[in-house]
Design a protein around this motif. Sequence first.
Motif, PDB file in Angstrom:
ATOM      1  N   ILE A  31      38.189  37.405  42.966  1.00  0.00           N
ATOM      2  CA  ILE A  31      39.637  37.416  42.750  1.00  0.00           C
ATOM      3  C   ILE A  31      39.919  36.855  41.357  1.00  0.00           C
ATOM      4  O   ILE A  31      39.359  35.828  40.959  1.00  0.00           O
ATOM      5  CB  ILE A  31      40.376  36.577  43.815  1.00  0.00           C
ATOM      6  N   ASN A  32      40.761  37.538  40.618  1.00  0.00           N
ATOM      7  CA  ASN A  32      41.136  37.064  39.293  1.00  0.00           C
ATOM      8  C   ASN A  32      42.226  36.000  39.457  1.00  0.00           C
ATOM      9  O   ASN A  32      43.416  36.304  39.511  1.00  0.00           O
ATOM     10  CB  ASN A  32      41.643  38.231  38.434  1.00  0.00           C
ATOM     11  N   TRP A  33      41.810  34.751  39.524  1.00  0.00           N
ATOM     12  CA  TRP A  33      42.748  33.669  39.799  1.00  0.00           C
ATOM     13  C   TRP A  33      43.681  33.407  38.619  1.00  0.00           C
ATOM     14  O   TRP A  33      44.795  32.920  38.797  1.00  0.00           O
ATOM     15  CB  TRP A  33      41.984  32.403  40.181  1.00  0.00           C
ATOM     16  N   MET A  34      43.239  33.712  37.399  1.00  0.00           N
ATOM     17  CA  MET A  34      44.124  33.551  36.249  1.00  0.00           C
ATOM     18  C   MET A  34      45.306  34.509  36.346  1.00  0.00           C
ATOM     19  O   MET A  34      46.461  34.130  36.117  1.00  0.00           O
ATOM     20  CB  MET A  34      43.354  33.797  34.951  1.00  0.00           C
ATOM     21  N   THR A  35      45.006  35.763  36.703  1.00  0.00           N
ATOM     22  CA  THR A  35      46.078  36.750  36.886  1.00  0.00           C
ATOM     23  C   THR A  35      47.021  36.325  37.996  1.00  0.00           C
ATOM     24  O   THR A  35      48.252  36.432  37.865  1.00  0.00           O
ATOM     25  CB  THR A  35      45.481  38.136  37.209  1.00  0.00           C
ATOM     26  N   LEU A  36      46.450  35.829  39.088  1.00  0.00           N
ATOM     27  CA  LEU A  36      47.275  35.385  40.210  1.00  0.00           C
ATOM     28  C   LEU A  36      48.150  34.195  39.813  1.00  0.00           C
ATOM     29  O   LEU A  36      49.314  34.099  40.206  1.00  0.00           O
ATOM     30  CB  LEU A  36      46.368  34.999  41.389  1.00  0.00           C
ATOM     31  N   THR A  37      47.585  33.305  39.002  1.00  0.00           N
ATOM     32  CA  THR A  37      48.333  32.129  38.548  1.00  0.00           C
ATOM     33  C   THR A  37      49.506  32.547  37.658  1.00  0.00           C
ATOM     34  O   THR A  37      50.640  32.086  37.819  1.00  0.00           O
ATOM     35  CB  THR A  37      47.403  31.183  37.767  1.00  0.00           C
ATOM     36  N   MET A  38      49.231  33.434  36.695  1.00  0.00           N
ATOM     37  CA  MET A  38      50.287  33.916  35.810  1.00  0.00           C
ATOM     38  C   MET A  38      51.369  34.647  36.609  1.00  0.00           C
ATOM     39  O   MET A  38      52.564  34.508  36.330  1.00  0.00           O
ATOM     40  CB  MET A  38      49.699  34.841  34.752  1.00  0.00           C
ATOM     41  N   SER A  39      50.955  35.392  37.623  1.00  0.00           N
ATOM     42  CA  SER A  39      51.916  36.105  38.469  1.00  0.00           C
ATOM     43  C   SER A  39      52.813  35.129  39.220  1.00  0.00           C
ATOM     44  O   SER A  39      54.012  35.369  39.396  1.00  0.00           O
ATOM     45  CB  SER A  39      51.176  37.004  39.463  1.00  0.00           C
ATOM     46  N   ALA A  40      52.223  33.998  39.665  1.00  0.00           N
ATOM     47  CA  ALA A  40      53.010  32.988  40.382  1.00  0.00           C
ATOM     48  C   ALA A  40      54.074  32.383  39.477  1.00  0.00           C
ATOM     49  O   ALA A  40      55.223  32.167  39.897  1.00  0.00           O
ATOM     50  CB  ALA A  40      52.082  31.891  40.918  1.00  0.00           C
ATOM     51  N   VAL A  64      57.184  41.802  33.211  1.00  0.00           N
ATOM     52  CA  VAL A  64      55.969  41.118  32.745  1.00  0.00           C
ATOM     53  C   VAL A  64      54.964  40.997  33.889  1.00  0.00           C
ATOM     54  O   VAL A  64      53.758  41.176  33.701  1.00  0.00           O
ATOM     55  CB  VAL A  64      56.315  39.731  32.167  1.00  0.00           C
ATOM     56  N   GLY A  65      55.467  40.712  35.100  1.00  0.00           N
ATOM     57  CA  GLY A  65      54.590  40.640  36.265  1.00  0.00           C
ATOM     58  C   GLY A  65      53.900  41.964  36.553  1.00  0.00           C
ATOM     59  O   GLY A  65      52.719  42.004  36.914  1.00  0.00           O
ATOM     60  N   VAL A  66      54.639  43.060  36.383  1.00  0.00           N
ATOM     61  CA  VAL A  66      54.047  44.394  36.574  1.00  0.00           C
ATOM     62  C   VAL A  66      52.951  44.636  35.546  1.00  0.00           C
ATOM     63  O   VAL A  66      51.878  45.167  35.868  1.00  0.00           O
ATOM     64  CB  VAL A  66      55.136  45.488  36.473  1.00  0.00           C
ATOM     65  N   ILE A  67      53.190  44.223  34.295  1.00  0.00           N
ATOM     66  CA  ILE A  67      52.188  44.401  33.233  1.00  0.00           C
ATOM     67  C   ILE A  67      50.924  43.610  33.556  1.00  0.00           C
ATOM     68  O   ILE A  67      49.797  44.104  33.409  1.00  0.00           O
ATOM     69  CB  ILE A  67      52.772  43.981  31.872  1.00  0.00           C
ATOM     70  N   ILE A  68      51.104  42.379  34.021  1.00  0.00           N
ATOM     71  CA  ILE A  68      49.953  41.538  34.346  1.00  0.00           C
ATOM     72  C   ILE A  68      49.111  42.155  35.467  1.00  0.00           C
ATOM     73  O   ILE A  68      47.881  42.100  35.447  1.00  0.00           O
ATOM     74  CB  ILE A  68      50.434  40.123  34.758  1.00  0.00           C
ATOM     75  N   ASN A  69      49.788  42.785  36.429  1.00  0.00           N
ATOM     76  CA  ASN A  69      49.101  43.325  37.607  1.00  0.00           C
ATOM     77  C   ASN A  69      49.005  44.849  37.599  1.00  0.00           C
ATOM     78  O   ASN A  69      48.816  45.465  38.648  1.00  0.00           O
ATOM     79  CB  ASN A  69      49.835  42.869  38.877  1.00  0.00           C
ATOM     80  N   ARG A  70      49.130  45.457  36.415  1.00  0.00           N
ATOM     81  CA  ARG A  70      49.188  46.917  36.362  1.00  0.00           C
ATOM     82  C   ARG A  70      47.924  47.591  36.904  1.00  0.00           C
ATOM     83  O   ARG A  70      47.993  48.660  37.511  1.00  0.00           O
ATOM     84  CB  ARG A  70      49.501  47.399  34.948  1.00  0.00           C
ATOM     85  N   GLU A  71      46.750  46.988  36.692  1.00  0.00           N
ATOM     86  CA  GLU A  71      45.521  47.583  37.210  1.00  0.00           C
ATOM     87  C   GLU A  71      45.506  47.557  38.736  1.00  0.00           C
ATOM     88  O   GLU A  71      45.139  48.545  39.381  1.00  0.00           O
ATOM     89  CB  GLU A  71      44.305  46.855  36.649  1.00  0.00           C
ATOM     90  N   SER A  72      45.902  46.420  39.305  1.00  0.00           N
ATOM     91  CA  SER A  72      45.940  46.307  40.774  1.00  0.00           C
ATOM     92  C   SER A  72      46.959  47.257  41.373  1.00  0.00           C
ATOM     93  O   SER A  72      46.783  47.761  42.487  1.00  0.00           O
ATOM     94  CB  SER A  72      46.280  44.867  41.171  1.00  0.00           C
ATOM     95  N   LEU A  73      48.043  47.522  40.632  1.00  0.00           N
ATOM     96  CA  LEU A  73      49.093  48.414  41.120  1.00  0.00           C
ATOM     97  C   LEU A  73      48.785  49.883  40.837  1.00  0.00           C
ATOM     98  O   LEU A  73      49.542  50.765  41.254  1.00  0.00           O
ATOM     99  CB  LEU A  73      50.436  48.033  40.472  1.00  0.00           C
ATOM    100  N   GLY A  74      47.711  50.128  40.127  1.00  0.00           N
ATOM    101  CA  GLY A  74      47.331  51.501  39.819  1.00  0.00           C
ATOM    102  C   GLY A  74      48.224  52.168  38.789  1.00  0.00           C
ATOM    103  O   GLY A  74      48.410  53.387  38.809  1.00  0.00           O
TER     104      GLY A  74
END
Length: 234
Positions: A31-40, A64-74
Amino acid sequence: MKKGKTIWGLGLVIAGLLLFGDLLGLLPSGINWMTLTMSALVAAGAIVNLLSKKYANAIMQMTVGVIINRESLGIDGNIWLILFIGALLSIGVSLLLKDHSVIIRMGDGEHFTMGEGQKFKYAEADGTIQITSVFGSNSRSVRTNNLRYIKVESVMGSLDLYLNEAVILNEATIKIDNVFSKTRIYVNKDVDVVSSLSSVFGGVSEINPHGRGDGPVLRISGDNVFAGIEIIYI
């Protein structure tokens, strides 16, 4: 805002615990915890803005949250395209939900005039001036013998706000929402400016400051999102 501080506090504590747990190897791998932290943190900011009815800012933070998680969101879109979509949504929502008329509220015996050619209307006396600039290049000049409070909204354009002919008897406040905009605030050289602006991909600069710490105080607060603010002393 008490709720806002609580939400930000929880977001920062959760972010710190996640990063510390990842550093010590206490959290599950894969799990990419840095990405999860930034998303929080982004989620905390968006919630605070929604509670404050700052919908444009909330949408940009969610973008910005969408950009951070764009890979997970496809999502394969370019980052700038995603930002542009977010900007369109935030500006559209801002235009739909807010009254963009220029409102002038005058205290007893107080004289106020807008710049030449500006339209305005009067409201109940509480010492507040509200100025809105949406798209394009705009200029506003405030002349009053007792400046107390100004609320400014500048969206997708530029705004020159002249306060050099406004008298601050002791202390005045500007609350500004600056979104994808360049805002210049002109003040007298004897004014001491105190800024508590919150910036998201934005900056604040001072040009030719002269404040000595014993003059009238101008407090500037609010949000600066993908934008710039210049405080110019003249």
